[in-house]
Design an enzyme around this catalytic site. Structure first.
Site, mmCIF file in Angstrom:
data_model
loop_
_atom_site.group_PDB
_atom_site.id
_atom_site.type_symbol
_atom_site.label_atom_id
_atom_site.label_comp_id
_atom_site.label_asym_id
_atom_site.label_seq_id
_atom_site.Cartn_x
_atom_site.Cartn_y
_atom_site.Cartn_z
ATOM 1 N N PRO A 122 -38.288 -33.642 48.876
ATOM 2 C CA PRO A 122 -38.120 -35.060 48.898
ATOM 3 C C PRO A 122 -39.472 -35.407 48.955
ATOM 4 O O PRO A 122 -39.956 -35.195 49.965
ATOM 5 C CB PRO A 122 -37.005 -35.365 49.759
ATOM 6 N N CYS B 230 -40.394 -35.486 58.893
ATOM 7 C CA CYS B 230 -41.135 -36.520 58.312
ATOM 8 C C CYS B 230 -42.116 -36.998 59.475
ATOM 9 O O CYS B 230 -41.548 -37.295 60.737
ATOM 10 C CB CYS B 230 -40.177 -37.788 58.045
ATOM 11 N N LYS C 269 -34.994 -29.292 57.257
ATOM 12 C CA LYS C 269 -36.521 -29.114 57.007
ATOM 13 C C LYS C 269 -37.177 -29.611 58.567
ATOM 14 O O LYS C 269 -36.790 -30.805 58.911
ATOM 15 C CB LYS C 269 -36.881 -30.092 55.956
#
Length: 321
Positions: free
Chosen positions: A15, A98, A137
């Site tokens: 993403p 992130c 992730k």
């Protein structure tokens, strides 16, 4: 959605916020990337829990198999969000990677790597709520001095995560420096669940080199796919046959840009679609002579017709060379 086979998975579209929207994903399918696991942009568990169920996140059948990535740091909300999405998703993916300030300040994303007990509670509750595959992730750690990806991965494996993706940089690196394939290799040697390599994969040669060195089970590619919707298919073919299919030429890439532009205009309207597309121009026109001047011209245009006329003139000049 049902019947998704992790054992056959080799390529994941990672993403990218503000980039990998529904048009982006459908164009990957149009360019024959049929086996690639597509992924939604990161979804806030807080936001999902504030929206009435049944009125969110409708996706077209062509986008499947499709992973829904969720972010957050409250175990109960993460579990509720995962359950809410289960009947729409092929996979639920949890974002622990992130690095963006506004995300980690809220204790989400890679901040979870600094609190393994909290991350473990989230995984445990999500795993209990859903029956479909669960992935995570994450990064190497918060910093070079605080690399804990092995400990983190062992926890994930122990809590029943089906596969993991390692972005082989620390949070401190953000997107700078080189991804450490040495660490991906070490991780693959440590855990038994499938490991997907992420970071600095921009060509099929990169895919080949990464897999040969790390022995990873597959690749997750983010920025490398931008501006080339044929890359997922070409990566799939490499895993199936070992063939390295050449990158598309300039004519193909500019035609991809035109399709992408049309799709975003159809979705968002002409004004907003064109504004949205401006960030993509450099990826498509990198092979054009005087690309910076062309980009400067394109970002000032406000209608699809004007943009197509400029792109057509570039195509004509290229054909004459």
């Amino acid at each position: 959605m049902n019947g998704f086979d992790i054992k056959k998975l080799k390529v994941i579209q990672a993403p990218l916020a503000g980039i990998s929207d529904t048009i982006y994903r459908k164009l990957i399918r149009e360019y024959k990337g049929v086996d690639t696991l597509l992924t939604t942009e990161m979804l806030s568990s807080e936001a999902l829990n504030q929206v009435p169920d049944g009125k969110i996140l409708k996706f077209e059948e062509v986008e499947y198999p499709l992973s829904f990535q969720i972010a957050g740091h409250k175990p109960d909300l993460m579990a509720k969000a995962a359950k809410m999405l289960e009947d729409r998703a092929s996979v639920i993916d949890i974002n622990c990677g992130c690095p963006v300030n506004k995300i980690v300040k809220g204790k989400d994303g890679s901040a979870l790597m600094r609190d393994i007990p909290l991350a473990k509670e989230i995984i445990k509750k999500v795993r209990k709520e859903i029956k479909i595959p669960l992935s995570v992730k994450f990064r190497l750690g918060w910093s070079e001095e605080d690399k804990n990806y092995i400990e983190f991965a062992k926890m994930l494996e122990g809590e029943g995560v089906d596969f993991i993706t390692l972005h082989a940089r620390t949070r401190a690196q953000m997107y700078s420096g080189k991804a450490s394939y040495e660490d991906i290799k070490k991780l693959k040697e440590t855990v038994k669940i499938p490991v997907f390599a992420n970071g600095d994969i921009k060509t099929i040669e990169d895919v080949k080199n990464c897999i040969e060195y790390t022995n990873a089970d597959g690749v997750a590619i983010g920025r490398g796919f931008v501006g080339d919707f044929s890359f997922p298919y070409r990566a799939e073919q490499f895993f199936k046959t070992g063939e390295i299919i050449p990158e598309p030429d300039l004519i193909e890439k500019l035609n991809m840009l035109k399709k992408h532009l049309k799709g975003e205009i159809d979705l968002r309207g002409e004004i907003n679609g064109i504004k949205y597309m401006r960030k993509f121009y450099p990826f498509y026109i990198s092979g054009v002579k005087n690309a910076s001047k062309l980009r400067s011209k394109l970002v000032l245009l406000n209608t699809e017709k004007e943009i197509e006329e400029v792109l057509d003139s570039v195509l004509c000049l290229h054909a004459l060379d």
